[in-house]
Design a protein around this motif. Sequence first.
Motif, mmCIF file in Angstrom:
data_model
loop_
_atom_site.group_PDB
_atom_site.id
_atom_site.type_symbol
_atom_site.label_atom_id
_atom_site.label_comp_id
_atom_site.label_asym_id
_atom_site.label_seq_id
_atom_site.Cartn_x
_atom_site.Cartn_y
_atom_site.Cartn_z
ATOM 1 N N GLN A 77 45.547 43.303 50.132
ATOM 2 C CA GLN A 77 45.020 43.459 48.906
ATOM 3 C C GLN A 77 43.989 42.512 48.957
ATOM 4 O OE1 GLN A 77 45.798 45.445 45.787
ATOM 5 N NE2 GLN A 77 43.692 44.620 45.937
ATOM 6 N N LEU A 78 42.779 42.640 48.987
ATOM 7 C CA LEU A 78 41.586 41.660 48.826
ATOM 8 C C LEU A 78 41.555 41.150 47.444
ATOM 9 C CD1 LEU A 78 41.112 42.838 51.708
ATOM 10 C CD2 LEU A 78 38.834 42.620 50.913
ATOM 11 N N SER A 79 41.118 39.735 47.277
ATOM 12 C CA SER A 79 40.837 39.226 45.894
ATOM 13 C C SER A 79 39.802 38.473 46.151
ATOM 14 C CB SER A 79 41.969 38.136 45.883
ATOM 15 O OG SER A 79 42.209 37.257 46.622
ATOM 16 N N VAL A 80 39.234 37.751 44.958
ATOM 17 C CA VAL A 80 38.251 36.647 44.994
ATOM 18 C C VAL A 80 38.862 35.264 44.456
ATOM 19 C CG1 VAL A 80 36.282 38.250 44.251
ATOM 20 C CG2 VAL A 80 37.745 37.318 42.517
ATOM 21 N N SER A 122 42.478 50.293 45.428
ATOM 22 C CA SER A 122 42.142 48.982 45.948
ATOM 23 C C SER A 122 41.520 48.538 47.423
ATOM 24 C CB SER A 122 43.675 48.431 45.842
ATOM 25 O OG SER A 122 44.517 48.942 46.945
ATOM 26 N N LEU A 123 40.988 47.416 47.699
ATOM 27 C CA LEU A 123 40.413 47.113 48.932
ATOM 28 C C LEU A 123 41.316 46.395 49.628
ATOM 29 C CD1 LEU A 123 36.746 46.116 47.671
ATOM 30 C CD2 LEU A 123 37.590 48.119 48.830
ATOM 31 N N LEU A 124 41.047 46.545 51.080
ATOM 32 C CA LEU A 124 41.878 45.880 52.023
ATOM 33 C C LEU A 124 41.286 45.989 53.435
ATOM 34 C CD1 LEU A 124 42.796 48.457 54.102
ATOM 35 C CD2 LEU A 124 44.460 48.815 52.071
ATOM 36 N N VAL A 125 41.581 45.210 54.422
ATOM 37 C CA VAL A 125 40.910 45.280 55.706
ATOM 38 C C VAL A 125 41.926 46.161 56.519
ATOM 39 C CG1 VAL A 125 39.314 43.287 55.482
ATOM 40 C CG2 VAL A 125 41.912 42.862 56.264
#
Length: 185
Positions: A77-80, A122-125
């Motif tokens: 779960q990517l964040s800033v 949602s973004l992830l790697v």
Amino acid sequence: MWINSPETPKRIIPVVMASPENCIVPFVYCFLLCLIRATAQTCSDNRVTTQCSDDLLYVIRSTHLNGLVLDATNQTQLSVQHFTGFGPQLWKLQRGSRPDLFYIVNEYRGKVLDYNRPVSWSLLVADRDNSLHQQWVLDSSGKITNAVLRKNVDIWGANFTPGAIVGLWDDGDHPNQKFVLLEKS
């Protein structure tokens, strides 16, 4: 679109890259890019071309005044977060399957920017699978757009606080969808 602060890396590169061999940048950036990159050349169509390199490290920073950066500390779960300069905040661009597409690779994880298919946006790697789902278009307005969904990287809810979740959302002219790539020197 240009942000500078004491914690900002030395050279700022706009989010504009349209071919695998060259980064195409509108003429208005000519002067600034010539100062930034010694390899700049003027093309006959009044655009500036600089060489892209797979080994450059970037910070992907929100253009919003708080200057939060894309962070892959939590790879699912990517964040800033505020800029620290540590590996989960460092990214590389690798050429995609078309001249206008790029893989965005997290330096620390060795994985590429992806979205949570089919559960959510949602973004992830994730491990690279060479699909279009993991390839991105970077444009001059600062938007990072997924090649399949045509949705933009978005700080969800326009929440500009550290830890805010990053995902994909419909195209809009909002500050929570605009980013710059800052070259880490």
